[in-house]
Design a protein around this motif. Structure first.
Motif, PDB file in Angstrom:
ATOM      1  N   UNK A  68       0.961  -1.105  -0.011  1.00  0.00           N
ATOM      2  CA  UNK A  68      -0.154   0.122   0.028  1.00  0.00           C
ATOM      3  C   UNK A  68       0.924   1.329  -0.029  1.00  0.00           C
ATOM      4  N   UNK A  69       0.688   2.074  -0.617  1.00  0.00           N
ATOM      5  CA  UNK A  69       1.334   3.445  -0.968  1.00  0.00           C
ATOM      6  C   UNK A  69       0.272   4.561  -1.218  1.00  0.00           C
ATOM      7  N   UNK A  70       0.288   5.357  -0.304  1.00  0.00           N
ATOM      8  CA  UNK A  70      -0.628   6.731  -0.416  1.00  0.00           C
ATOM      9  C   UNK A  70      -0.002   8.066  -0.447  1.00  0.00           C
ATOM     10  N   UNK A  71      -0.194   8.788  -1.661  1.00  0.00           N
ATOM     11  CA  UNK A  71       0.607  10.155  -1.863  1.00  0.00           C
ATOM     12  C   UNK A  71      -0.646  11.116  -2.122  1.00  0.00           C
ATOM     13  N   UNK A  72       0.102  12.336  -2.388  1.00  0.00           N
ATOM     14  CA  UNK A  72      -0.935  13.214  -2.861  1.00  0.00           C
ATOM     15  C   UNK A  72      -0.668  14.155  -4.058  1.00  0.00           C
ATOM     16  N   UNK A  73      -1.398  14.837  -4.579  1.00  0.00           N
ATOM     17  CA  UNK A  73      -1.166  15.604  -6.015  1.00  0.00           C
ATOM     18  C   UNK A  73      -0.045  16.290  -5.924  1.00  0.00           C
ATOM     19  N   UNK A  74       0.058  17.205  -4.663  1.00  0.00           N
ATOM     20  CA  UNK A  74       1.118  18.062  -4.602  1.00  0.00           C
ATOM     21  C   UNK A  74       2.606  17.791  -4.659  1.00  0.00           C
TER      22      UNK A  74
ATOM     23  N   UNK B   3       6.414   8.210  -1.494  1.00  0.00           N
ATOM     24  CA  UNK B   3       5.896   7.913  -0.415  1.00  0.00           C
ATOM     25  C   UNK B   3       6.262   6.340   0.210  1.00  0.00           C
ATOM     26  N   UNK B   4       6.126   6.056   1.533  1.00  0.00           N
ATOM     27  CA  UNK B   4       6.545   5.004   1.968  1.00  0.00           C
ATOM     28  C   UNK B   4       5.652   3.587   1.566  1.00  0.00           C
TER      29      UNK B   4
END
Length: 303
Positions: free
Chosen positions: A132-138, A145-146
């Motif tokens: 699982x990897x969660x990132x944001x647009x900016x 991300x980890x």
């Protein structure tokens, strides 16, 4: 880059409640495509490999592992037969969250809702052994991300989401392009966004298609946007570029707004459907448990 704020126990509890966790425990993420994972996971693959669970037989061909020969069948049939076992693979699950200022609107805000949805689906992936990897647009193209895996990383995921704050006003196309550059691998990608970008969303979504990911788009709007309760003379200020417009709210204007909104959401759905992207319009008043357990289940993301 996201603005970092100190996580609070209250915020963590609001993201994943015990009631929600109890419903999520029974679910797993599903993909329409076959992706070769890096580690053994808990999901059955369409490929055949080596495990403890038998799958099928096939005739021996030169180069096969002799340890997989079924000698009992050879003694009975005088044929070399290979035993096949069910391969288990890990799934790469990415969530990309729009953390622009337009997402800091509504009750709850669209960003708060997006974080709870990301946490719910991430929890399902973690307990099933997915990556699982969660990132944001900016985030810039160089940032990665980890990668989280396993139930022990649930609170690390929640801490990451709790630190995510609005204010990333990078164009949607640039943000998605950067995401695809730093995540070239295959997998499921979930974009949670209101798709409100003056440059449009089409070029951004094309990057997902070219990256050959199994893509889902949650088009998240607030109840206040879907059914605005405003009237009179107002000055509207764009929260991202401070553009101003003075308007007089009337019944005909609200009717035109509803027509424009319907055309916008219908256009996004048609664009996604033509390119094999799963699209869903979501209201921030819909409980996340219902969105995941019912709507996304019908669309094939979870089962």
């Amino acid at each position: 880059m996201s603005t970092v704020a100190a996580p609070s126990p209250k915020a963590k509890a609001e993201i994943l409640t015990p009631e929600l966790l109890a419903q999520l425990e029974r679910l797993e993420l599903v993909t329409r495509k076959i992706f070769r994972g890096r580690m053994k996971g808990e999901r059955r693959s369409k490929r055949k490999g080596q495990s403890v669970e038998f799958a099928d037989f096939r005739n021996y061909v030169a180069g096969d592992d002799l340890r997989l020969l079924d000698w009992n069948l050879y003694a009975r049939l005088d044929k070399l037969i290979i035993k096949l076992f069910m391969e288990e693979e890990d799934l790469h699950f990415y969530t990309l969250i729009d953390a622009s200022m337009s997402m800091d609107f509504g009750t709850p805000t669209k960003l708060e809702y997006a974080k709870q949805l990301a946490a719910a689906l991430g929890f399902i992936g973690l307990v099933r052994g997915d990556r699982v990897r969660i990132e944001s647009i900016g985030q810039p193209a160089s940032y990665r991300g980890p990668v989280l895996r396993g139930r022990s990383n649930v609170w690390r995921m929640i801490k990451q989401l709790d630190e995510m704050a609005p204010g990333e006003n990078m164009p949607l196309t640039t943000g998605v392009k950067n995401f695809c550059i730093r995540n070239p691998g295959k997998g499921i990608v979930l974009l949670i966004s209101d798709l409100m970008d003056k440059q449009g969303y089409e070029a951004a979504l094309r990057y997902f298609v070219s990256n050959e990911m199994d893509c889902y788009v949650i088009h998240l709007l607030s109840q206040e946007e879907l059914q605005p309760d405003v009237k009179g003379d107002l000055k509207l200020v764009d929260c991202e570029d401070a553009d101003e417009a003075e308007v007089t709210i009337s019944a005909p204007l609200l009717a035109r707004y509803q027509q424009t909104l319907a055309a916008f959401t219908r256009g996004a759905q048609e664009f996604c459907t033509r390119r094999g992207i799963h699209y869903m319009l979501a209201n921030n008043q819909l409980p996340v448990a219902d969105l995941v357990g019912q709507h996304l289940r019908r669309r094939g993301l979870v089962r």
